[in-house]
Design a protein around this motif. Structure first.
Motif, short mmCIF file in Angstrom:
data_model
loop_
_atom_site.label_atom_id
_atom_site.label_comp_id
_atom_site.label_asym_id
_atom_site.label_seq_id
_atom_site.Cartn_x
_atom_site.Cartn_y
_atom_site.Cartn_z
N ALA A 173 -37.48 20.29 41.34
CA ALA A 173 -36.12 20.29 40.81
C ALA A 173 -36.17 20.11 39.30
O ALA A 173 -37.09 19.49 38.77
CB ALA A 173 -35.32 19.17 41.44
N PHE A 174 -35.18 20.70 38.62
CA PHE A 174 -35.06 20.41 37.19
C PHE A 174 -33.61 20.09 36.88
O PHE A 174 -32.70 20.42 37.65
CB PHE A 174 -35.59 21.55 36.32
N LYS A 175 -33.40 19.45 35.76
CA LYS A 175 -32.05 19.04 35.39
C LYS A 175 -31.20 20.27 35.15
O LYS A 175 -31.56 21.15 34.37
CB LYS A 175 -32.09 18.15 34.15
N GLY A 176 -30.07 20.32 35.81
CA GLY A 176 -29.19 21.47 35.69
C GLY A 176 -27.96 21.27 36.54
O GLY A 176 -27.79 20.21 37.16
N PRO A 177 -27.11 22.28 36.61
CA PRO A 177 -25.84 22.15 37.31
C PRO A 177 -25.98 22.25 38.82
O PRO A 177 -25.88 23.32 39.41
CB PRO A 177 -25.02 23.33 36.75
N GLY A 178 -26.26 21.12 39.48
CA GLY A 178 -26.22 21.10 40.94
C GLY A 178 -24.78 21.08 41.42
O GLY A 178 -23.88 20.53 40.75
N ARG A 179 -24.53 21.65 42.58
CA ARG A 179 -23.16 21.73 43.10
C ARG A 179 -23.11 21.31 44.56
O ARG A 179 -23.89 21.80 45.38
CB ARG A 179 -22.62 23.16 42.95
N ILE A 180 -22.19 20.42 44.87
CA ILE A 180 -21.90 20.04 46.25
C ILE A 180 -20.64 20.79 46.65
O ILE A 180 -19.56 20.59 46.07
CB ILE A 180 -21.67 18.52 46.36
N PHE A 181 -20.76 21.69 47.63
CA PHE A 181 -19.66 22.59 47.93
C PHE A 181 -18.56 21.97 48.79
O PHE A 181 -17.50 22.58 48.96
CB PHE A 181 -20.19 23.85 48.61
N ALA A 182 -18.78 20.77 49.32
CA ALA A 182 -17.78 20.16 50.20
C ALA A 182 -16.58 19.62 49.44
O ALA A 182 -15.49 19.51 50.00
CB ALA A 182 -18.42 19.04 51.02
N ALA A 183 -16.77 19.28 48.17
CA ALA A 183 -15.68 18.62 47.43
C ALA A 183 -15.94 18.68 45.94
O ALA A 183 -17.02 19.08 45.48
CB ALA A 183 -15.55 17.16 47.89
N GLY A 184 -14.92 18.26 45.18
CA GLY A 184 -15.06 18.09 43.74
C GLY A 184 -15.26 19.39 42.99
O GLY A 184 -14.80 20.46 43.40
N THR A 185 -16.00 19.30 41.88
CA THR A 185 -16.17 20.46 41.02
C THR A 185 -17.00 21.57 41.69
O THR A 185 -16.82 22.74 41.38
CB THR A 185 -16.85 20.05 39.70
N GLY A 186 -17.90 21.18 42.60
CA GLY A 186 -18.67 22.18 43.33
C GLY A 186 -17.79 23.03 44.23
O GLY A 186 -17.94 24.26 44.29
N PHE A 187 -16.86 22.38 44.91
CA PHE A 187 -15.90 23.10 45.75
C PHE A 187 -15.02 24.00 44.89
O PHE A 187 -14.79 25.17 45.23
CB PHE A 187 -15.04 22.10 46.52
N ASP A 188 -14.53 23.47 43.77
CA ASP A 188 -13.67 24.26 42.88
C ASP A 188 -14.40 25.50 42.36
O ASP A 188 -13.83 26.59 42.31
CB ASP A 188 -13.20 23.40 41.70
N TRP A 189 -15.67 25.33 41.97
CA TRP A 189 -16.45 26.45 41.46
C TRP A 189 -16.59 27.53 42.52
O TRP A 189 -16.41 28.72 42.25
CB TRP A 189 -17.82 25.98 41.00
N LEU A 190 -16.92 27.11 43.74
CA LEU A 190 -17.14 28.08 44.82
C LEU A 190 -15.84 28.80 45.17
O LEU A 190 -15.83 30.03 45.34
CB LEU A 190 -17.70 27.38 46.05
N VAL A 191 -14.75 28.07 45.26
CA VAL A 191 -13.46 28.69 45.58
C VAL A 191 -13.08 29.71 44.52
O VAL A 191 -12.60 30.81 44.82
CB VAL A 191 -12.36 27.62 45.74
N ASP A 192 -13.29 29.36 43.25
CA ASP A 192 -12.98 30.30 42.16
C ASP A 192 -13.85 31.54 42.24
O ASP A 192 -13.38 32.67 42.03
CB ASP A 192 -13.16 29.61 40.81
N TYR A 193 -15.14 31.35 42.51
CA TYR A 193 -16.04 32.49 42.61
C TYR A 193 -15.64 33.40 43.77
O TYR A 193 -15.56 34.63 43.62
CB TYR A 193 -17.48 32.03 42.78
N LEU A 194 -15.35 32.80 44.91
CA LEU A 194 -14.96 33.59 46.08
C LEU A 194 -13.63 34.29 45.86
O LEU A 194 -13.44 35.44 46.28
CB LEU A 194 -14.88 32.69 47.32
N ALA A 195 -12.71 33.62 45.17
CA ALA A 195 -11.41 34.23 44.89
C ALA A 195 -11.58 35.49 44.06
O ALA A 195 -10.87 36.49 44.25
CB ALA A 195 -10.50 33.24 44.18
N GLY A 196 -12.52 35.46 43.13
CA GLY A 196 -12.79 36.64 42.32
C GLY A 196 -13.32 37.80 43.13
O GLY A 196 -13.22 38.97 42.71
N LEU A 197 -13.87 37.51 44.30
CA LEU A 197 -14.36 38.54 45.21
C LEU A 197 -13.32 38.92 46.27
O LEU A 197 -13.59 39.76 47.13
CB LEU A 197 -15.64 38.06 45.93
N GLY A 198 -12.15 38.27 46.20
CA GLY A 198 -11.09 38.55 47.18
C GLY A 198 -11.29 37.82 48.49
O GLY A 198 -10.74 38.24 49.53
#
Length: 206
Positions: A173-198
């Motif tokens: 592992a290296f220091k970087g943007p890890g994302r937890i998709f269940a909640a918080g900013t990780g969830f928001d990022w995934l929802v935004d990305y998926l929304a861009g794909l319809g």
């Protein structure tokens, strides 16, 4: 046109340099550098060997890692995905600590092997019993894994590494943007990305 690897297997070599930045989507019950020892359903390049050779899949970008995991079985175009299908998933960066020798299944590498992406890296899952033979051939030839252009996001490279060649400490592992998709900013990022794909996220239950 080849549907199975040639003998002898002499692919084009691709060297993934130490320090390269990769991303992996995986279950929160594992760590980012933990190989799958052989559990779960068959995948394009796993499993093979007796005992089974552990594998780890990764991609050049977070988006490609999502497309190759969470969206793997979601048809292209507008649609829906259940929150339950990714609530235990996380995305994290990792890096090789040494140069890794990979067999190339992209570009000239495919031509050298006498095949095309549609016969190896772009097949339906019903052909995994056949495509896994390419991983077995690369493993037998002494490679650390395979590299190919993502079938789900063809701007990025994807990788599979063999766990009896890529040893503990070769990936970390290296220091970087890890994302937890269940909640918080990780969830928001995934929802935004998926929304861009319809693709809409559907949350069920109370």
């Amino acid at each position: 046109m080849r549907y199975v690897p040639p003998k002898p297997f002499e692919p084009q070599e691709y060297v993934l340099p130490a320090g390269s930045h990769l991303f992996r989507v995986f279950s929160n019950s594992r760590t980012v550098d933990k190989f799958n020892p052989g559990g779960g359903d068959p995948t394009r390049f796993a499993f093979f060997g007796d005992p089974k050779v552990p594998v780890l899949y990764a991609a050049d970008t977070e988006e490609a890692a999502v497309c190759e995991s969470i969206l793997h079985d979601v048809p292209p175009g507008p649609g829906q995905i259940l929150f339950d299908s990714f609530q235990d998933k996380v995305c994290a960066p990792l890096t090789p600590t040494r140069d890794l020798r990979l067999a190339s299944l992209m570009g000239d590498g495919l031509r050298m092997l006498g095949t095309e992406a549609k016969h190896v890296t772009g097949t339906m899952s019903t052909q995994y019993h056949r495509t896994v033979r390419w991983a077995e051939a690369a493993h037998a030839a002494g490679f650390d894994g395979l590299v190919w252009v993502s079938n789900k996001r063809n701007t990025d490279r994807t990788y599979v590494f063999f766990g009896d060649s890529v040893l503990p400490g070769d990936l970390k592992a290296f220091k970087g943007p890890g994302r937890i998709f269940a909640a918080g900013t990780g969830f928001d990022w995934l929802v935004d990305y998926l929304a861009g794909l319809g693709i809409d996220v559907i949350i069920t239950g109370p």
